[in-house]
Design a protein around this motif. Structure first.
Motif, PDB file in Angstrom:
ATOM      1  N   TRP A  45      42.440  29.635  34.402  1.00 45.92           N
ATOM      2  CA  TRP A  45      41.574  30.797  34.169  1.00 45.92           C
ATOM      3  C   TRP A  45      42.396  32.081  34.060  1.00 45.92           C
ATOM      4  N   GLY A  46      43.704  31.974  34.299  1.00 47.15           N
ATOM      5  CA  GLY A  46      44.571  33.148  34.169  1.00 47.15           C
ATOM      6  C   GLY A  46      45.779  32.824  33.314  1.00 47.15           C
ATOM      7  N   THR A 104      43.468  37.805  33.395  1.00 45.27           N
ATOM      8  CA  THR A 104      42.375  36.867  33.148  1.00 45.27           C
ATOM      9  C   THR A 104      42.565  36.260  31.761  1.00 45.27           C
ATOM     10  N   LEU A 117      32.421  30.635  37.463  1.00 47.42           N
ATOM     11  CA  LEU A 117      33.821  31.024  37.328  1.00 47.42           C
ATOM     12  C   LEU A 117      34.337  31.584  38.658  1.00 47.42           C
ATOM     13  N   ALA A 118      33.469  32.327  39.368  1.00 46.31           N
ATOM     14  CA  ALA A 118      33.873  32.891  40.666  1.00 46.31           C
ATOM     15  C   ALA A 118      34.198  31.769  41.647  1.00 46.31           C
ATOM     16  N   THR A 165      50.092  28.391  40.103  1.00 46.35           N
ATOM     17  CA  THR A 165      50.619  29.220  39.013  1.00 46.35           C
ATOM     18  C   THR A 165      51.917  28.598  38.544  1.00 46.35           C
ATOM     19  N   LEU A 184      38.015  28.899  30.550  1.00 41.87           N
ATOM     20  CA  LEU A 184      38.896  27.871  31.109  1.00 41.87           C
ATOM     21  C   LEU A 184      39.620  27.137  30.001  1.00 41.87           C
ATOM     22  N   THR A 243      47.602  30.240  35.470  1.00 42.53           N
ATOM     23  CA  THR A 243      47.070  30.151  36.830  1.00 42.53           C
ATOM     24  C   THR A 243      45.718  29.458  36.738  1.00 42.53           C
ATOM     25  N   GLY A 244      45.510  28.466  37.608  1.00 44.81           N
ATOM     26  CA  GLY A 244      44.232  27.769  37.538  1.00 44.81           C
ATOM     27  C   GLY A 244      44.036  26.791  38.667  1.00 44.81           C
ATOM     28  N   ARG A 277      37.527  30.268  40.796  1.00 46.95           N
ATOM     29  CA  ARG A 277      38.652  31.147  41.156  1.00 46.95           C
ATOM     30  C   ARG A 277      38.852  31.225  42.660  1.00 46.95           C
ATOM     31  N   GLN A 278      37.789  30.928  43.428  1.00 49.76           N
ATOM     32  CA  GLN A 278      37.937  30.945  44.892  1.00 49.76           C
ATOM     33  C   GLN A 278      38.626  29.680  45.403  1.00 49.76           C
ATOM     34  N   ARG A 324      44.571  27.512  43.964  1.00 40.42           N
ATOM     35  CA  ARG A 324      45.095  27.765  42.624  1.00 40.42           C
ATOM     36  C   ARG A 324      46.567  27.364  42.574  1.00 40.42           C
TER      37      ARG A 324
END
Lengths: 254, 268
Positions: free
Chosen positions: A191-192, A197, A112-113, A122, A206, A140-141, A116-117, A120
């Motif tokens: 993921w957001g 989150t 997941l990290a 939104t 996800l 956000t993803g 998220r890096q 992205r």
């Protein structure tokens, strides 16, 4: 004059008595496989007609923060509650990996990290349930097209299948989309949600967002992304859990 | 509807041309299937909203709950009519007699609705094109300025209320109330229901976002779609009653063969 009254009486009687017969007859027609097959021809017609009038990259409307639903209701599974999923929730998805495989040159297993890096997007979009309600939320993803380019689709790949952690009638939920929607700029693995989150109720870790289709295509709890040449060999063969179970259209643009 | 000025009550005239008759019956079938499958789709979420969004936590202006219809703050009891739970089935807003399929099934209702939509739109567009090109709209449907005078309309309403319908040569053409009703259906309700239906499609909203501006958001479009459907249902009801009152055999025959017997002049 009396002849006309008799005719009217006759018609009235037929209409009243016919009601019950009509009901039984209509349901017979509805249940006939041939009828469902012929009516089902409208689904590819709707897909091609909508694609004909749309640009491939035409964006679903986006909204301002002020236009968001005060409450975005959860729908479908609110918690997969399997032992595996519960363990991932307890660990904050630290050991969880998203698998990207099937007809790809470089299969991936991303934490997941790592997801998220990556770049992205939104967007504040409207979620339309097949039942009729709508809710506007912010997502956000990772754009799915970026992920697929990183994995490198093989030329035979035609569909992207999303395998999920939640169960429907004891089988994992799944959904699928074609490559036009997979590479659409708003299609993402979110993921957001609403600035936070993504929670369990809305599909942590996800959730697929495919903004030009209805809610049942927005698969939650995505565990694995698989590129395939055909949907025929997967589960019931119709490309998704609801499509297999009760006959929702695979193309949910309408 | 040629007019030679020689006709009188009892004469048989050629009233409805073939495209009118064909479209009438194709449209009757598609509208009825659309209405009945649409009511089943409504059953999946029997609440209506204004604006872009709307779901269970938001304020609805109309909803059907067990045994009740709520319109704004007005609650109307509807026992056995709306908001019923059929034996062995789940709660439905509209009862089995008026839905396709008769028991709750959103998937099948959508299959019917999204297929018959084509049978509503394509023949409708052909009828429109023919109607404008061949003068049907101008000659038969458009009310004349004279007919639109309030006193003329008031007179027609009064005559209809007394169940006195035009006879003899006056019955060759549609009266102004018919013209207004048919124009409302053909140029307002059906186009409105088609456009609001398209506005509910997320893919069409991406292609034609102006539809959302036109109707004030997807949930407003859904509300207007429902109101147009209720308008069509009301039209069908009044239309059938008028056919029965005007002489069903003659009226139905004229819509099948085109030939219509002018009602005889009443002796005062």
């Amino acid at each position: 004059m009396s002849a006309r009254l008799t005719r009217r009486g006759l018609l009235g009687g037929l209409a009243a008595g016919g009601g019950g017969l009509l009901l039984a007859g209509c349901d017979k027609i509805d249940a006939a496989p041939g009828v469902q097959r012929i009516l089902g021809l409208a689904e590819p017609l709707n897909l091609h007609a909508q694609r004909l009038v749309s640009d491939r990259a035409a964006l679903a409307p986006e909204f301002s923060a002020a236009e968001m639903s005060p409450v975005f209701r959860t729908n479908g599974t609110a918690n997969p509650a399997t032992p595996d999923y519960a363990a991932h929730v307890a660990a904050g998805f630290a050991d969880w990996r998203l698998a990207v495989d099937g007809l790809v040159a470089n299969p991936l297993a991303l934490s997941l990290a790592q997801i998220r890096q990556r770049p992205r997007r939104t967007q504040i979009t409207r979620h339309d349930c097949v039942e009729g309600w709508s809710a506007i939320g912010q997502w956000t993803g990772l754009p799915l097209g970026m992920l697929l380019r990183e994995a490198g689709l093989r030329p035979q790949a035609r569909y992207i299948v999303f395998h999920c952690a939640d169960l429907f009638r004891d089988a994992p939920y799944y959904e699928s989309i074609d490559l036009i929607d997979a590479f659409h700029p708003q299609t993402m693995l979110a993921w957001g949600m609403n600035g936070q989150t993504l929670g369990v109720g809305h599909g942590a870790p996800l959730r697929l967002r495919v903004e030009r289709q209805l809610g049942y295509k927005q698969a939650k709890y995505v565990m694995r992304v698989e590129a395939v040449a055909s949907l025929a060999g997967i589960a019931g063969g119709k490309g998704g859990t609801w499509e297999d179970a009760i006959g929702y259209q695979w193309y949910a643009g309408v | 509807m040629a007019d030679d000025g020689q006709t009188r009550g009892g004469d048989i005239i050629y009233r409805h041309r073939l495209p009118v008759r064909l479209w009438h019956w194709v449209n009757a079938l598609s509208v009825i299937v659309m209405l009945m499958s649409g009511l089943m789709i409504f059953n999946a979420h029997p609440h209506l909203y204004w604006g872009s969004y709307g779901a269970n936590h938001d304020h609805s202006w109309l909803e059907i709950t067990p045994g009740h219809l709520r319109l704004g703050s007005l609650i109307v009891p509807t026992p056995g009519l709306l908001g019923v739970t059929p034996a062995g089935g789940r709660f439905v807003a509209f009862p089995p007699l008026v839905t396709i399929p008769s028991s709750y099934n959103l998937a099948h209702a959508r299959v019917w609705h999204l297929a018959f939509a084509w049978l509503l739109v394509v023949p409708g567009l052909l009828y429109w094109a023919w109607g404008f090109a061949r003068g049907h709209v101008r000659r038969d449907l458009a009310p004349t300025l004279d007919e639109l005078r309030p006193s003329h309309i008031a007179h027609d309403i009064a005559q209809h209320a007394r169940l006195r319908f035009p006879t003899g040569a006056a019955a060759r053409r549609y009266n102004v109330l018919q013209k207004l009703a048919y124009c409302a259906v053909i140029f307002l309700l059906i186009p409105g229901i088609v456009l609001t239906g398209l506005t509910m499609s997320p893919a069409i909203d991406a292609a034609w976002p102006w539809l959302l501006d036109l109707f004030g958001g997807r949930q407003s479009a859904r509300s207007i779609h429902f109101l147009c459907a209720m308008g069509l249902a009301l039209f069908i009801l009044v239309h059938l009653v008028m056919v029965l009152l005007a002489g069903p055999i003659n009226e139905v025959r004229s819509m099948i063969t085109g030939r219509y017997r002018l009602p005889r002049e009443k002796r005062e």
